[in-house]
Design an enzyme around this catalytic site. Structure first.
Site, mmCIF file in Angstrom:
data_model
loop_
_atom_site.group_PDB
_atom_site.id
_atom_site.type_symbol
_atom_site.label_atom_id
_atom_site.label_comp_id
_atom_site.label_asym_id
_atom_site.label_seq_id
_atom_site.Cartn_x
_atom_site.Cartn_y
_atom_site.Cartn_z
ATOM 1 N N GLY A 43 55.450 43.472 44.571
ATOM 2 C CA GLY A 43 54.467 43.982 45.533
ATOM 3 C C GLY A 43 54.460 43.273 46.872
ATOM 4 C CD GLU A 97 49.592 39.202 44.054
ATOM 5 O OE1 GLU A 97 50.736 39.566 44.336
ATOM 6 O OE2 GLU A 97 49.146 39.190 42.884
ATOM 7 C CG ASP A 98 50.665 43.285 45.648
ATOM 8 O OD1 ASP A 98 50.015 42.419 45.020
ATOM 9 O OD2 ASP A 98 51.299 44.198 45.077
ATOM 10 C CG ASP A 101 41.858 44.747 40.616
ATOM 11 O OD1 ASP A 101 40.659 44.793 40.906
ATOM 12 O OD2 ASP A 101 42.388 45.555 39.821
ATOM 13 C CE LYS A 129 41.625 47.172 43.183
ATOM 14 N NZ LYS A 129 42.457 48.353 42.825
ATOM 15 C CG PHE A 150 45.490 52.392 41.597
ATOM 16 C CD1 PHE A 150 45.473 51.225 40.848
ATOM 17 C CD2 PHE A 150 46.718 52.931 41.957
ATOM 18 C CE1 PHE A 150 46.663 50.606 40.461
ATOM 19 C CE2 PHE A 150 47.905 52.323 41.575
ATOM 20 C CZ PHE A 150 47.876 51.162 40.823
ATOM 21 C CG ASP A 157 54.086 49.650 41.568
ATOM 22 O OD1 ASP A 157 53.360 48.635 41.717
ATOM 23 O OD2 ASP A 157 54.497 50.035 40.447
ATOM 24 N NE ARG A 163 57.460 48.314 43.543
ATOM 25 C CZ ARG A 163 56.543 47.561 42.939
ATOM 26 N NH1 ARG A 163 55.631 46.957 43.650
ATOM 27 N NH2 ARG A 163 56.544 47.421 41.627
HETATM 28 P P1 IMP Z 1 44.862 41.101 39.199
HETATM 29 O O1 IMP Z 1 45.520 40.146 38.238
HETATM 30 O O2 IMP Z 1 43.921 42.034 38.483
HETATM 31 O O3 IMP Z 1 44.182 40.395 40.356
HETATM 32 O O4 IMP Z 1 45.951 42.075 39.753
HETATM 33 C C1 IMP Z 1 46.958 41.685 40.530
HETATM 34 C C2 IMP Z 1 48.124 42.664 40.507
HETATM 35 O O5 IMP Z 1 47.782 43.963 40.003
HETATM 36 C C3 IMP Z 1 48.581 42.891 41.913
HETATM 37 O O6 IMP Z 1 49.540 41.938 42.278
HETATM 38 C C4 IMP Z 1 49.131 44.287 41.890
HETATM 39 O O7 IMP Z 1 50.486 44.246 41.545
HETATM 40 C C5 IMP Z 1 48.343 44.980 40.799
HETATM 41 N N1 IMP Z 1 47.260 45.806 41.370
HETATM 42 C C6 IMP Z 1 45.928 45.584 41.367
HETATM 43 N N2 IMP Z 1 45.247 46.551 41.991
HETATM 44 C C7 IMP Z 1 46.187 47.429 42.424
HETATM 45 C C8 IMP Z 1 46.118 48.658 43.169
HETATM 46 O O8 IMP Z 1 45.058 49.143 43.608
HETATM 47 N N3 IMP Z 1 47.300 49.272 43.416
HETATM 48 C C9 IMP Z 1 48.497 48.787 42.982
HETATM 49 N N4 IMP Z 1 48.615 47.632 42.306
HETATM 50 C C10 IMP Z 1 47.465 46.962 42.030
HETATM 51 MG MG MG Z 2 51.415 41.946 42.819
#
Ligand code: IMP
Ligand code: MG
Length: 185
Positions: A43, A97-98, A101, A129, A150, A157, A163
């Site tokens: 990402g 990081e992209d 969440d 987010k 999302f 992606d 992407r």
């Molecule tokens: P976390 O561990 O829940 O913070 O999620 C991190 C990873 O989940 C990110 O690096 C993304 O790859 C993926 N992710 C979380 N939300 C989204 C979204 O809205 N779109 C696409 N990928 C997401």
């Molecule tokens: Mg990611």
């Protein structure tokens, strides 16, 4: 706009301005030092490439690949698929990081990288987010805060597609399989 999108959330122009600002902040904060950017694949790729071009100090690049998501649902389990090539002991490290969440991926990264004794360790995320955060992680650099939708594009992606879009857009609910059960996954 791509046909699978509901709306464009962040335009190409706004992305460029936001990424430039982050690069300038990093350059000022680490002036006179050398920074190691660790991109979280896949990402990070478009963001990291633009961010690095906006950093004016000496910069090293390295990558990790983790897995926690499958489709639009987080599994909550983080695994290292590809590890760093370089030794980061004593280095000023910024994780790139992209999107953050739940925070579980960044929590895992921080715990993992801390054991390698970098001089400093920070996070730079393009998107934050915060509505479904499960693990509290300090985000020193954050480009844009977004609602609990999302999103895809600019590296992000859904099942490996979208992407390459040069903007961030909200995916239509009809495109997401099994959407609508638990908003906080
Ligand atoms: P976390 O561990 O829940 O913070 O999620 C991190 C990873 O989940 C990110 O690096 C993304 O790859 C993926 N992710 C979380 N939300 C989204 C979204 O809205 N779109 C696409 N990928 C997401
Ligand atoms: Mg990611």
């Amino acid at each position: 706009m791509h046909k699978d999108l509901e709306e464009i959330l962040i335009t190409k122009r706004d992305l460029e301005a936001g990424v430039k600002k982050l690069g300038e902040q990093i350059s000022a904060d680490y002036a006179g030092r050398c920074v190691t950017l660790i991109g979280v694949l896949k990402g990070c790729v478009l963001f990291l490439s633009d961010l690095a071009k906006n950093i004016s100090i000496d910069t090293r690049l390295d990558f990790m690949m983790l897995s926690s998501y499958s489709g639009a649902q987080s599994t909550g389990v983080v695994r290292t698929i590809l590890d760093l090539k370089e030794n980061i002991e004593g280095r000023d490290v910024i994780i790139v990081e992209d999107i953050v969440d739940s925070g579980l991926t960044m929590h895992y990264m921080l715990q993992n990288l801390k054991t390698r004794r970098p001089r400093s360790l920070e996070i730079c995320t393009l998107l934050d987010k915060p509505s479904c955060r499960k693990a509290k992680v300090p985000l020193k650099y954050s480009g844009f805060t977004i609602p609990d939708k999302f999103v895809v594009g600019y590296g992000l992606d859904y099942n490996e597609i979208y992407r390459n879009l040069p903007y961030i857009g909200v995916l239509k609910a009809s495109v997401i399989v099994g959407q609508g059960k638990d908003p906080c996954r």
